[in-house]
Design a protein around this motif. Structure first.
Motif, PDB file in Angstrom:
ATOM      1  N   VAL A   5       0.842  -1.207   0.000  1.00 33.94           N
ATOM      2  CA  VAL A   5       0.000   0.000   0.000  1.00 33.94           C
ATOM      3  C   VAL A   5       0.870   1.246   0.000  1.00 33.94           C
ATOM      4  O   VAL A   5       0.629   2.187  -0.759  1.00 33.94           O
ATOM      5  N   ALA A   6       1.915   1.255   0.837  1.00 35.69           N
ATOM      6  CA  ALA A   6       2.818   2.406   0.894  1.00 35.69           C
ATOM      7  C   ALA A   6       3.506   2.620  -0.450  1.00 35.69           C
ATOM      8  O   ALA A   6       3.656   3.761  -0.909  1.00 35.69           O
ATOM      9  N   TRP A   7       3.915   1.540  -1.099  1.00 33.87           N
ATOM     10  CA  TRP A   7       4.571   1.652  -2.391  1.00 33.87           C
ATOM     11  C   TRP A   7       3.608   2.206  -3.434  1.00 33.87           C
ATOM     12  O   TRP A   7       3.953   3.078  -4.226  1.00 33.87           O
ATOM     13  N   ILE A   8       2.370   1.698  -3.447  1.00 33.73           N
ATOM     14  CA  ILE A   8       1.366   2.168  -4.408  1.00 33.73           C
ATOM     15  C   ILE A   8       1.086   3.655  -4.187  1.00 33.73           C
ATOM     16  O   ILE A   8       1.013   4.425  -5.141  1.00 33.73           O
ATOM     17  N   GLN A   9       0.950   4.048  -2.934  1.00 34.69           N
ATOM     18  CA  GLN A   9       0.687   5.456  -2.631  1.00 34.69           C
ATOM     19  C   GLN A   9       1.856   6.329  -3.063  1.00 34.69           C
ATOM     20  O   GLN A   9       1.662   7.411  -3.615  1.00 34.69           O
ATOM     21  N   ALA A  12       1.808   6.601  -6.793  1.00 33.84           N
ATOM     22  CA  ALA A  12       0.709   7.480  -7.207  1.00 33.84           C
ATOM     23  C   ALA A  12       1.079   8.933  -6.991  1.00 33.84           C
ATOM     24  O   ALA A  12       0.820   9.787  -7.842  1.00 33.84           O
ATOM     25  N   LEU A  13       1.677   9.219  -5.860  1.00 35.48           N
ATOM     26  CA  LEU A  13       2.069  10.592  -5.543  1.00 35.48           C
ATOM     27  C   LEU A  13       3.089  11.119  -6.553  1.00 35.48           C
ATOM     28  O   LEU A  13       2.996  12.265  -6.985  1.00 35.48           O
ATOM     29  N   SER A  14       4.025  10.275  -6.963  1.00 37.85           N
ATOM     30  CA  SER A  14       5.047  10.721  -7.916  1.00 37.85           C
ATOM     31  C   SER A  14       4.472  10.938  -9.314  1.00 37.85           C
ATOM     32  O   SER A  14       5.027  11.685 -10.097  1.00 37.85           O
ATOM     33  N   MET A  15       3.332  10.305  -9.627  1.00 42.64           N
ATOM     34  CA  MET A  15       2.715  10.472 -10.944  1.00 42.64           C
ATOM     35  C   MET A  15       1.746  11.649 -11.000  1.00 42.64           C
ATOM     36  O   MET A  15       1.233  11.973 -12.062  1.00 42.64           O
ATOM     37  N   GLY A  16       1.438  12.239  -9.862  1.00 42.07           N
ATOM     38  CA  GLY A  16       0.527  13.375  -9.843  1.00 42.07           C
ATOM     39  C   GLY A  16      -0.913  12.962 -10.075  1.00 42.07           C
ATOM     40  O   GLY A  16      -1.375  11.940  -9.569  1.00 42.07           O
ATOM     41  N   ALA A  17      -1.640  13.734 -10.876  1.00 40.86           N
ATOM     42  CA  ALA A  17      -3.068  13.490 -11.113  1.00 40.86           C
ATOM     43  C   ALA A  17      -3.341  12.087 -11.667  1.00 40.86           C
ATOM     44  O   ALA A  17      -4.269  11.423 -11.200  1.00 40.86           O
ATOM     45  N   VAL A  22      -5.498   6.512 -10.524  1.00 40.51           N
ATOM     46  CA  VAL A  22      -5.291   5.061 -10.368  1.00 40.51           C
ATOM     47  C   VAL A  22      -5.647   4.617  -8.953  1.00 40.51           C
ATOM     48  O   VAL A  22      -6.371   3.632  -8.764  1.00 40.51           O
ATOM     49  N   ILE A  23      -5.152   5.325  -7.943  1.00 35.56           N
ATOM     50  CA  ILE A  23      -5.454   4.970  -6.550  1.00 35.56           C
ATOM     51  C   ILE A  23      -6.955   5.036  -6.299  1.00 35.56           C
ATOM     52  O   ILE A  23      -7.541   4.138  -5.688  1.00 35.56           O
ATOM     53  N   THR A  24      -7.587   6.086  -6.769  1.00 25.81           N
ATOM     54  CA  THR A  24      -9.019   6.244  -6.549  1.00 25.81           C
ATOM     55  C   THR A  24      -9.807   5.172  -7.287  1.00 25.81           C
ATOM     56  O   THR A  24     -10.776   4.631  -6.755  1.00 25.81           O
ATOM     57  N   PHE A  25      -9.400   4.853  -8.501  1.00 19.28           N
ATOM     58  CA  PHE A  25     -10.060   3.787  -9.256  1.00 19.28           C
ATOM     59  C   PHE A  25      -9.955   2.465  -8.502  1.00 19.28           C
ATOM     60  O   PHE A  25     -10.959   1.769  -8.304  1.00 19.28           O
ATOM     61  N   LEU A  26      -8.754   2.106  -8.092  1.00 15.06           N
ATOM     62  CA  LEU A  26      -8.553   0.837  -7.380  1.00 15.06           C
ATOM     63  C   LEU A  26      -9.333   0.804  -6.071  1.00 15.06           C
ATOM     64  O   LEU A  26      -9.968  -0.196  -5.739  1.00 15.06           O
ATOM     65  N   ASP A  27      -9.280   1.900  -5.322  1.00 12.69           N
ATOM     66  CA  ASP A  27      -9.972   1.967  -4.036  1.00 12.69           C
ATOM     67  C   ASP A  27     -11.483   1.891  -4.205  1.00 12.69           C
ATOM     68  O   ASP A  27     -12.179   1.322  -3.373  1.00 12.69           O
ATOM     69  N   SER A  28     -11.995   2.420  -5.292  1.00 12.28           N
ATOM     70  CA  SER A  28     -13.440   2.419  -5.517  1.00 12.28           C
ATOM     71  C   SER A  28     -13.927   1.135  -6.176  1.00 12.28           C
ATOM     72  O   SER A  28     -15.127   0.902  -6.240  1.00 12.28           O
ATOM     73  N   SER A  29     -13.008   0.318  -6.666  1.00 11.07           N
ATOM     74  CA  SER A  29     -13.436  -0.903  -7.342  1.00 11.07           C
ATOM     75  C   SER A  29     -13.116  -2.126  -6.497  1.00 11.07           C
ATOM     76  O   SER A  29     -13.860  -2.445  -5.583  1.00 11.07           O
ATOM     77  N   ASP A  38      -8.346  10.266   0.209  1.00  7.84           N
ATOM     78  CA  ASP A  38      -8.538  11.501   0.968  1.00  7.84           C
ATOM     79  C   ASP A  38      -7.193  12.132   1.342  1.00  7.84           C
ATOM     80  O   ASP A  38      -6.985  13.330   1.143  1.00  7.84           O
ATOM     81  N   LEU A  39      -6.296  11.319   1.871  1.00 10.34           N
ATOM     82  CA  LEU A  39      -4.993  11.844   2.297  1.00 10.34           C
ATOM     83  C   LEU A  39      -4.148  12.304   1.119  1.00 10.34           C
ATOM     84  O   LEU A  39      -3.513  13.363   1.180  1.00 10.34           O
ATOM     85  N   LEU A  40      -4.131  11.509   0.039  1.00  8.71           N
ATOM     86  CA  LEU A  40      -3.375  11.927  -1.154  1.00  8.71           C
ATOM     87  C   LEU A  40      -3.925  13.222  -1.733  1.00  8.71           C
ATOM     88  O   LEU A  40      -3.167  14.125  -2.090  1.00  8.71           O
ATOM     89  N   LEU A  41      -5.226  13.299  -1.823  1.00 10.01           N
ATOM     90  CA  LEU A  41      -5.862  14.507  -2.360  1.00 10.01           C
ATOM     91  C   LEU A  41      -5.488  15.725  -1.529  1.00 10.01           C
ATOM     92  O   LEU A  41      -5.046  16.750  -2.074  1.00 10.01           O
TER      93      LEU A  41
END
Length: 173
Positions: A5-9, A12-17, A22-29, A38-41
């Motif tokens: 999870v930490a690696w994915i986050q 995601a943070l390094s890729m920006g929007a 991607v994180i939001t898609f995965l979390d919502s699916s 929420d925290l990344l945003l």
């Protein structure tokens, strides 16, 4: 699992929007990253306040896309999946709730932070036959309100907004 999870986050943070999408898609699916979106945003908005609309919109679109994928599973036979994981009485009550209240059964849980269960309502929306246009609209209203609200609070309160979510996110749910 925590390292993954930490690696994915971090990725995601390094890729920006796009990473936020991607994180939001995965979390919502199909996966769960409680409070990750929420925290990344909040973090991303505090770092780049001028991108508030981009980040909030990206999180909303990622959630719509992820929820729609889970909804499609519900439409294509998700009732068997739901019944295999939850007791029949609970499923019957939840399905009756979704059928009775329709989009409100999607909007209300979509607004609330973890640990409020949301995926079950998404899945049951597909099972219960909520129309795709109504479903997408409900997710857009609920998640859009949540993510745009958080993003604007992040602009207003800066780093304190992220600390507030970390300290009180579960208590608020």
């Amino acid at each position: 699992m925590g390292r993954i999870v930490a690696w994915i986050q971090s990725a995601a943070l390094s890729m920006g929007a796009p990473g936020l999408f991607v994180i939001t898609f995965l979390d919502s699916s199909f996966l769960s990253f409680p409070e990750a979106t929420d925290l990344l945003l909040v973090y991303m908005v505090t770092q780049h306040k001028a991108r508030v609309l981009l980040y909030a919109g990206t999180a909303t679109l990622g959630s719509i896309a992820g929820c729609t994928a889970l909804y499609a599973v519900g439409r294509k036979g998700g009732e068997a999946l739901v019944r295999s994981r939850f007791s029949g009485t609970r499923v019957d009550r939840a399905l009756a709730f979704v059928r009775r209240y329709g989009v409100l059964a999607i909007i209300i849980p979509s607004l609330l932070p973890p640990p409020m269960p949301f995926k079950i309502f998404v899945l049951l929306s597909g099972v219960g036959g909520v129309g795709i246009a109504r479903f997408v609209t409900a997710v857009a209203v609920g998640r859009g309100t949540r993510y745009f609200g958080e993003a604007f609070l992040a602009v207003e309160y800066g780093d304190r907004a992220g600390a507030l979510i970390r300290e009180n996110g579960v208590a608020a749910g």
